[in-house]
Design an enzyme around this catalytic site. Sequence first.
Site, PDB file in Angstrom:
ATOM      1  N   GLU A 126       0.982  -1.215   0.005  1.00  0.00           N
ATOM      2  CA  GLU A 126       0.214  -0.087   0.169  1.00  0.00           C
ATOM      3  C   GLU A 126       0.972   1.118   0.149  1.00  0.00           C
ATOM      4  O   GLU A 126       0.467   2.305  -0.647  1.00  0.00           O
ATOM      5  CB  GLU A 126      -0.935   0.071   1.290  1.00  0.00           C
ATOM      6  CG  GLU A 126      -1.952  -1.098   1.116  1.00  0.00           C
ATOM      7  CD  GLU A 126      -3.027  -1.220   0.322  1.00  0.00           C
ATOM      8  OE1 GLU A 126      -3.165  -0.155  -0.782  1.00  0.00           O
ATOM      9  OE2 GLU A 126      -3.791  -1.876   0.320  1.00  0.00           O
ATOM     10  N   ARG A 173       0.773   3.833  -3.324  1.00  0.00           N
ATOM     11  CA  ARG A 173       0.264   5.299  -2.939  1.00  0.00           C
ATOM     12  C   ARG A 173       1.009   6.435  -2.789  1.00  0.00           C
ATOM     13  O   ARG A 173       0.983   7.103  -3.485  1.00  0.00           O
ATOM     14  CB  ARG A 173      -0.865   4.947  -1.698  1.00  0.00           C
ATOM     15  CG  ARG A 173      -2.211   3.917  -2.002  1.00  0.00           C
ATOM     16  CD  ARG A 173      -2.979   3.956  -1.013  1.00  0.00           C
ATOM     17  NE  ARG A 173      -3.685   2.727  -0.918  1.00  0.00           N
ATOM     18  CZ  ARG A 173      -5.013   2.446  -0.667  1.00  0.00           C
ATOM     19  NH1 ARG A 173      -5.785   3.628  -0.405  1.00  0.00           N
ATOM     20  NH2 ARG A 173      -5.719   1.493  -0.831  1.00  0.00           N
ATOM     21  N   ASP A 199      -4.370  -9.970  -8.645  1.00  0.00           N
ATOM     22  CA  ASP A 199      -4.543  -8.617  -9.688  1.00  0.00           C
ATOM     23  C   ASP A 199      -3.300  -8.245 -10.062  1.00  0.00           C
ATOM     24  O   ASP A 199      -2.925  -8.296 -11.349  1.00  0.00           O
ATOM     25  CB  ASP A 199      -5.892  -7.890  -9.301  1.00  0.00           C
ATOM     26  CG  ASP A 199      -5.536  -7.339  -7.933  1.00  0.00           C
ATOM     27  OD1 ASP A 199      -4.704  -7.460  -7.210  1.00  0.00           O
ATOM     28  OD2 ASP A 199      -6.506  -6.433  -7.397  1.00  0.00           O
ATOM     29  N   GLU A 235     -12.114   0.232 -10.691  1.00  0.00           N
ATOM     30  CA  GLU A 235     -11.709  -0.662 -11.447  1.00  0.00           C
ATOM     31  C   GLU A 235     -12.525  -0.770 -13.160  1.00  0.00           C
ATOM     32  O   GLU A 235     -12.235  -1.051 -13.991  1.00  0.00           O
ATOM     33  CB  GLU A 235     -11.756  -2.155 -11.223  1.00  0.00           C
ATOM     34  CG  GLU A 235     -10.480  -2.582 -10.203  1.00  0.00           C
ATOM     35  CD  GLU A 235     -10.647  -1.805  -8.789  1.00  0.00           C
ATOM     36  OE1 GLU A 235     -12.014  -1.670  -8.328  1.00  0.00           O
ATOM     37  OE2 GLU A 235      -9.734  -1.823  -8.033  1.00  0.00           O
ATOM     38  N   THR A 269      -0.732   0.814 -10.534  1.00  0.00           N
ATOM     39  CA  THR A 269      -1.931   0.190  -9.980  1.00  0.00           C
ATOM     40  C   THR A 269      -2.869   1.231  -9.246  1.00  0.00           C
ATOM     41  O   THR A 269      -4.066   0.834  -9.080  1.00  0.00           O
ATOM     42  CB  THR A 269      -1.791  -1.338  -9.396  1.00  0.00           C
ATOM     43  OG1 THR A 269      -3.038  -1.936  -9.508  1.00  0.00           O
ATOM     44  CG2 THR A 269      -1.354  -0.813  -8.046  1.00  0.00           C
TER      45      THR A 269
HETATM   46  C1  DMJ Z   1      -6.325   0.599  -5.077  1.00  0.00           C
HETATM   47  O1  DMJ Z   1      -5.404   0.702  -4.074  1.00  0.00           O
HETATM   48  C2  DMJ Z   1      -5.457   0.016  -6.139  1.00  0.00           C
HETATM   49  O2  DMJ Z   1      -6.176   0.135  -7.580  1.00  0.00           O
HETATM   50  C3  DMJ Z   1      -5.060  -1.560  -6.182  1.00  0.00           C
HETATM   51  O3  DMJ Z   1      -4.591  -2.237  -7.182  1.00  0.00           O
HETATM   52  C4  DMJ Z   1      -6.731  -2.388  -5.470  1.00  0.00           C
HETATM   53  N1  DMJ Z   1      -7.208  -1.705  -4.759  1.00  0.00           N
HETATM   54  C5  DMJ Z   1      -7.467  -0.193  -4.696  1.00  0.00           C
HETATM   55  C6  DMJ Z   1      -8.744   0.054  -5.577  1.00  0.00           C
HETATM   56  O4  DMJ Z   1      -9.845  -0.664  -5.518  1.00  0.00           O
END
Ligand code: DMJ
Length: 425
Positions: A52, A56, A185, A319, A405
């Site tokens: 995370e 982020r 994912d 998503e 992501t």
């Molecule tokens: C985000 O932090 C990122 O997209 C991660 O890959 C998956 N979860 C959240 C959004 O749903």
Amino acid sequence: SSCISGNIQGATIVDALDTLYIMEMKEEFKEAKEWVEKNLDFNVNAEISVFEVNIRFVGGLLSAYYLSGEEIFRKKAVELGEKLLPAFNTPTGIPWALLNIKSGIGRNWPWASGGSSILAEFGTLHLEFIHLSHLSGNPVFAEKVMNIRKVLNRLDKPEGLYPNYLNPSSGQWGQHHVSIGGLGDSFYEYLLKAWLMSDKTDEEGKKMYYDAVQAIETHLIRKSSGGLTYIAEWKGGLLEHKMGHLTCFAGGMFALGADGAPNDKTGHHIELGAEIARTCHESYDRTSMKLGPEAFRFDGGVEAIATRQNEKYYILRPEVIETYMYMWRLTHDPKYRQWGWEAVEALEKHCRVDGGYSGIRDVYNSQESHDDVQQSFFLSETLKYLYLLFSEDDLLPFEHWVFNTEAHPLPVLHKDDRNKEENQK
Ligand code: DMJ
């Protein structure tokens, strides 16, 4: 008590920096930058999630740097990257999920199969760490993520699939659960994007991606009797006919990867992306709020509907909109903008609250029950992807940018530029 530990503060500000910049909100960007200069502090006694914090904070700072050229963001990104390095001190070099950034002590989630690290966590460091080495001149970051690949490539994969759990001490898989949603994912996403970000020189990432997609198609992708294509979950060879909201990102991923698909499969990968987009749109359309549930099922007579109360929430996730954005850019079929606009209207109607936007506890209930949380990815991803969906293609063009992501754009490291840099040394 002795277990008091803090957190890194400022996730929403750092996650929103590039969105502010792209939307030309100059005053707000300047304020956010001043906050970063004065207050963003990594010298805290905090046990953090390596994944995370990477997607982020490191991702957000890197994008802010590349977009604005402001040195403070580069400095903070590298400083934070260095703080994360002790997570790799395991027998295999597969990092711990959790790290105390003061003591440098790592561990894994207590719930994860037999002490395992999580595929989508240790597999979603690659893009950021390549850029950290690029910007710092220190190869250690790139070495750490290249070693993760090496460990993965030495292992046998059941049916060519990657289990979600890998033990960092033994180097062996945990439970044979496979998912293109939660826990799996973004590992797949980063294989493709590593290849794209390398200006298509990273042949190893390319091969791993297309081989994985082949196995996913064979073992996880199914079509419902009503004609909806979905991606199931695989548990030791048995399919669970459930698709998570998180899994909906894969529509965009398949379309983004279509161009490089081997064996004349370009059209097929675009079609796969379009089918996943349609299925995920159905999951929204079949609720009363026109916002999708956390997970939906294809069994017991239902299609694309949540059947369990604890899967009916929507927490402002991006998503589905992300997939609309990729499908729009790659096909220009106007339906993707229509579907995106339906989401805008639903967000305004059901999620807008005083001071921001809130998640919803049950999207099938016409009466909204707000959870009173605005996730930081709402600003970094959901709003950014909506903005890009309604912008021209030359805003952050795919030839020059890949999105991490968390939707933080990172520049493609073009071959020519790298040669120039080498020659200057
Ligand atoms: C985000 O932090 C990122 O997209 C991660 O890959 C998956 N979860 C959240 C959004 O749903």
